[in-house]
Scaffold this active site. Structure first.
Site, PDB file in Angstrom:
ATOM      1  N   GLU A   5      25.439   2.511-113.772  1.00 14.33           N
ATOM      2  CA  GLU A   5      25.410   2.395-112.315  1.00 14.33           C
ATOM      3  C   GLU A   5      24.307   1.469-111.820  1.00 14.33           C
ATOM      4  O   GLU A   5      23.969   1.459-110.641  1.00 14.33           O
ATOM      5  CB  GLU A   5      25.259   3.782-111.697  1.00 14.33           C
ATOM      6  CG  GLU A   5      26.331   4.761-112.116  1.00 14.33           C
ATOM      7  CD  GLU A   5      27.571   4.744-111.221  1.00 14.33           C
ATOM      8  OE1 GLU A   5      27.428   4.649-110.000  1.00 14.33           O
ATOM      9  OE2 GLU A   5      28.692   4.831-111.770  1.00 14.33           O
ATOM     10  N   HIS A  42      22.805   9.561-107.894  1.00 12.78           N
ATOM     11  CA  HIS A  42      21.988   8.527-108.537  1.00 12.78           C
ATOM     12  C   HIS A  42      20.533   8.957-108.500  1.00 12.78           C
ATOM     13  O   HIS A  42      20.108   9.706-107.602  1.00 12.78           O
ATOM     14  CB  HIS A  42      22.114   7.177-107.814  1.00 12.78           C
ATOM     15  CG  HIS A  42      23.459   6.538-107.931  1.00 12.78           C
ATOM     16  ND1 HIS A  42      24.096   5.935-106.872  1.00 12.78           N
ATOM     17  CD2 HIS A  42      24.290   6.403-108.991  1.00 12.78           C
ATOM     18  CE1 HIS A  42      25.259   5.447-107.267  1.00 12.78           C
ATOM     19  NE2 HIS A  42      25.402   5.724-108.546  1.00 12.78           N
ATOM     20  N   CYS A  47      20.066   2.027-101.444  1.00  4.93           N
ATOM     21  CA  CYS A  47      21.400   1.693-101.956  1.00  4.93           C
ATOM     22  C   CYS A  47      21.806   0.285-101.587  1.00  4.93           C
ATOM     23  O   CYS A  47      22.542  -0.378-102.323  1.00  4.93           O
ATOM     24  CB  CYS A  47      22.441   2.664-101.406  1.00  4.93           C
ATOM     25  SG  CYS A  47      22.341   4.336-102.074  1.00  4.93           S
TER      26      CYS A  47
END
Length: 429
Positions: free
Chosen positions: A170, A239, A356
């Site tokens: 990721e 995350h 993000c």
């Protein structure tokens, strides 16, 4: 060396389809009416704010949506609109995945190891495969094209293809770097999860983290593979950057971010004795409050005068324990000197805060000069972006609009106008 934040411009297909299992904000707002124009303008305001702080700023661009080419791989035929119409009739969930604007969260574009850390003295970037979530697994090819265009000078950069599935990767959302400063050799922490039966997915595999560290040519002594805590994943921290962030000599983390925090802190103190570890106790800010406010999904940046600022979403003010803790932190005269609050509500409702939305790339002067300037921003180019968004982005997208041919055409037209306005040739992206 300087650090550049490359923010993702929110695409014209931004919507709330609730595709991201384990992301509580995404699931909670599934089916709501989205505001792509407002979302993109909020993101541009963030980029302008970073420039006003004296920090370099870049942009990565929306992907081609709807992704009719992907639907053709699944057996739908005809021109783009025919493919989408057939898919909407037969499998509307596929169209929802093919319309996702999730590439705006460029912390998931890839993992970046700057030149001081690597064996060959180049900045290495590994494109993330994002294989755990269907809608995000579509992103890697287009992400690779952008990164290879932006960082195409192989004297300074090496962009690696995404790792093969099923080794879920990721990108920088599960990665932290600490160093005396951006230009010094640093230590790199790769955070992975362990899947528990019946729980939310652990999106980063240990094998993927180890592979990225190897391909970047990092000294094993400077690398730590860190297990994210099961409690954090279960609470909705899909995350690591939802529960921890690092910058130069500072680690800012929740008490329950890591499965074995003592080992993480010991490694940091051994390899970087001057490091400051700011651990927020669960007794003062619960995991639920941290995730609801996205306290740790903030950008921790070094300002031109050398102090650090924490760029937080406005939701932090709405959670009393979080806002109280931030005031206490500022009163303590620690390394974080200021808190800058931004309105990113459209992105936040889909589960993505300030951290993000950006990919951090540290470069020296020569490497900075080698970056394709079309991906770099100044106030005039921010104004150009805002004008293009105002003229072309949809104002609203409701769930059923995802099957509307008029929306498909508007999304294509908007992206084409953006690329032309920024100077990209047809077919480059």
């Amino acid at each position: 060396m300087r650090e550049i934040n490359f923010d993702g411009l929110v695409g014209p297909s931004h919507n709330y389809a609730g595709l991201s299992f384990g992301n509580i904000a995404s699931a909670s707002n599934a089916g709501a009416v989205a505001s792509p124009r407002a979302a993109a303008l909020q993101g541009i305001a963030k980029m302008r704010h970073m420039l006003a702080l004296g920090l370099p700023q870049g942009v990565l661009l929306p992907h081609d949506r709807p992704d009719a080419a992907w639907l053709r791989l699944l057996g739908f035929a005809g021109d783009d609109d025919a493919v989408l119409a057939a898919a909407w009739r037969a499998e509307p969930g596929l169209v929802r995945n093919g319309m996702a604007a999730s590439a705006m969260w460029t912390a998931n574009a890839g993992t970046v190891s700057p030149a001081p850390d690597t064996r060959d003295g180049r900045c290495h970037i590994s494109v993330a495969n994002l294989s755990t979530m269907l809608h995000r697994s579509l992103e890697a090819p287009q992400t690779a094209r952008q990164l290879r265009l932006a960082f195409g000078d192989t004297r300074h950069f090496l962009v690696h293809d995404a790792l093969p599935a099923p080794f879920g990767d990721e990108g920088a959302a599960n990665f932290m770097r600490l160093a005396p400063n951006h230009g010094a050799r640093g230590i790199e922490l790769f955070v992975y999860g362990v899947q528990r039966d019946g729980g939310f997915p652990a999106r980063q595999r240990r094998e993927a983290s180890a592979a990225v560290a190897r391909r970047h040519g990092l000294d094993p002594n400077d690398v730590l593979l860190v297990e994210q805590s099961a409690a954090a994943i279960a609470a909705g921290a899909f995350h690591n950057d939802v529960v921890a962030v690092a910058n130069e000599t500072v680690l800012f983390a929740h008490e329950q971010a890591f499965e074995d925090p003592a080992a993480v802190y010991a490694f940091i103190r051994r390899r970087l004795p001057e490091a400051t570890i700011l651990e927020v106790p669960a007794a003062e800010v619960s995991l639920e409050a941290a995730i609801r406010s996205y306290l740790f999904n903030s950008q921790l940046v070094t300002l031109p005068d050398g102090g650090m600022a924490l760029i937080v979403p406005g939701e932090c003010r709405e959670v009393p324990t979080v806002w109280s803790w931030l005031q206490t932190m500022l009163a303590g005269n620690g390394p974080i000197r200021s808190v800058e609050m931004l309105d990113l509500r459209e992105s936040m409702r889909n589960g993505g805060g300030p951290a993000c939305l950006r990919l951090r790339v540290a470069v020296d002067d020569a490497a900075f000069a080698a970056i394709d300037p079309r991906f770099l921003l100044d106030p005039a180019r921010c104004a150009l972006l805002a004008d293009l968004v105002e003229r072309h982005w949809p104002e609203r997208i409701a769930p059923d609009d995802l099957g509307d041919p008029a929306l498909w055409r508007q999304c294509r037209t908007a992206r084409a106008a953006l690329l032309e306005g920024l100077g990209f040739e047809p077919g480059e992206l």
